[in-house]
Design an enzyme around this catalytic site. Structure first.
Site, PDB file in Angstrom:
ATOM      1  N   ASN A   1       2.813   0.506  13.591  1.00 51.05           N
ATOM      2  CA  ASN A   1       3.475   1.667  14.676  1.00 51.05           C
ATOM      3  C   ASN A   1       4.688   2.022  14.608  1.00 51.05           C
ATOM      4  OD1 ASN A   1       3.985   3.206  16.709  1.00 51.05           O
ATOM      5  ND2 ASN A   1       2.657   2.638  18.541  1.00 51.05           N
TER       6      ASN A   1
ATOM      7  N   SER B   1      -6.637   5.228  16.137  1.00 45.27           N
ATOM      8  CA  SER B   1      -5.933   4.572  17.179  1.00 45.27           C
ATOM      9  C   SER B   1      -5.800   5.540  18.775  1.00 45.27           C
ATOM     10  CB  SER B   1      -4.246   4.886  17.086  1.00 45.27           C
ATOM     11  OG  SER B   1      -3.631   4.226  18.601  1.00 45.27           O
TER      12      SER B   1
ATOM     13  N   TYR C   1       3.705   7.743  13.075  1.00 42.46           N
ATOM     14  CA  TYR C   1       2.338   7.027  14.069  1.00 42.46           C
ATOM     15  C   TYR C   1       1.277   7.982  14.688  1.00 42.46           C
ATOM     16  CZ  TYR C   1      -0.196   3.037  15.486  1.00 42.46           C
ATOM     17  OH  TYR C   1      -1.845   2.341  15.584  1.00 42.46           O
TER      18      TYR C   1
ATOM     19  N   LEU D   1       0.851  -1.512   0.067  1.00 44.49           N
ATOM     20  CA  LEU D   1       0.123  -0.239  -0.071  1.00 44.49           C
ATOM     21  C   LEU D   1       0.793   1.383   0.128  1.00 44.49           C
ATOM     22  CD1 LEU D   1      -1.860  -1.135   2.149  1.00 44.49           C
ATOM     23  CD2 LEU D   1      -3.124  -0.611   0.314  1.00 44.49           C
TER      24      LEU D   1
ATOM     25  N   GLN E   1       1.766   8.602  22.817  1.00 44.32           N
ATOM     26  CA  GLN E   1       2.768   7.939  23.271  1.00 44.32           C
ATOM     27  C   GLN E   1       3.729   7.885  23.541  1.00 44.32           C
ATOM     28  OE1 GLN E   1       2.087   3.792  21.080  1.00 44.32           O
ATOM     29  NE2 GLN E   1       4.218   3.790  20.803  1.00 44.32           N
TER      30      GLN E   1
END
Ligand code: NAP
Length: 261
Positions: free
Chosen positions: A95, A142, A155, A65, A149
């Site tokens: 991720n 997400s 990400y 992709l 994070q």
């Protein structure tokens, strides 16, 4: 309950593993036809063999992709072979831990290509067909889009952009009666999650620590629970007036009071 998905064609990216695999199973269980777009790996072959042993409604379209011309040709191939697309589930992603301090500009751009650009490319190329079917798009985002994070800028940027595009496309596609919604998983055991866990010092202890912080049931969300939200959002009979929504089936992980854990 009839979700109204029988014989409808749903495209699921990364639909042969993890959350995408569970969405493929759930769509097939509803009598839909599924075109999985993904890489051909041993696991993907085994998954497709399992699906094809009980159904002739699941098809595999091999594609990387990140290759945007392949995104376009994969949609063309699907239209030619299986007819109009009713549902597009943009799910594939990784991720990849490109941090602000430890990353580089080049790796950030690569991460956007792994996680975001193909969401737009597939929706863009599938749109003429979705207009005919008055279909639905589900973007798998997400919790990282909301919480951050640390050490994963590409990400996080992609996941946040997916939420923005969900609202943007929901607005743009109102005249065509195409609904667009997003799901934000938090902690779901999948091959991707397992690989990440295994990079940590003591994966078993780390998993126990994470589970203890999930308010509802102190457990991971099942991939089938994410898939149930996806088939609901695809369903013209059950979510026919639901668009532009961000659904968070995460056992209260993101929103409930920390004091509860
Ligand atoms: P996974 O276990 O790695 O499954 C993803 C599937 O997508 C794999 O089959 C993978 O192929 C394929 N894929 C990924 N990038 C691709 C590409 N560029 N071209 C073609 N195929 C590609 O991941 P998952 O955990 O199910 O995650 C699915 C989605 O949920 C992702 O968007 C992820 O960000 C999101 N999510 C997951 C969690 C979680 O807890 N698991 C939490 C929040 C959000 P390979 O096997 O060949 O890599």
């Amino acid at each position: 309950m009839d979700l109204g998905l029988k014989d409808k064609l749903i495209v699921v990216t990364g639909g042969a593993a993890g959350i995408g695999g569970a969405i493929t199973r759930a769509c097939l269980a509803e009598g839909a036809r599924v075109a999985v777009i993904g890489r051909r790996s041993q696991n993907a072959i085994a998954f497709m063999d399992e699906m094809n042993s009980s159904s002739s409604a699941c098809h595999f379209v091999e594609a990387e992709l990140e290759d945007l011309s392949r995104c376009e040709s994969a949609i063309k191939e699907i239209l030619a072979a299986y007819g109009d697309i009713y549902g597009l589930v943009n799910n594939a992603g990784i991720n990849d831990g490109v941090g602000l301090e430890k990353g580089s500009v080049e790796r950030f751009v690569e991460s956007i290509s792994k996680n975001l650009t193909h969401y737009y490319a597939l929706a863009h190329h599938a749109l003429p067909s979705l207009k005919k079917t008055q279909g639905a798009i589900v973007n798998i985002s997400s919790k990282v889009a909301l919480t951050g994070q640390g050490n994963t800028s590409g990400y996080a940027a992609s996941k946040g952009a997916q939420l923005a595009l969900t609202r943007e496309w929901a607005a743009e596609l109102l005249p065509y009666n195409i609904r667009v919604n997003a799901i934000l998983p938090a902690e779901v055991m999948t091959p991707l999650y397992r690989r990440w866990l295994d990079t940590l010092g003591d994966p078993k202890a780390e998993l126990a620590r994470i589970e203890a912080k999930i308010p509802l049931g102190h457990r991971m969300t099942l991939d089938s629970e994410i898939a149930a939200a996806a088939v609901f959002l695809l369903s013209p009979t059950q979510s026919g007036h639901t668009t532009g929504q961000h659904i968070i089936p995460d056992g209260g992980y993101v929103h409930l009071d920390r004091a509860l854990t």
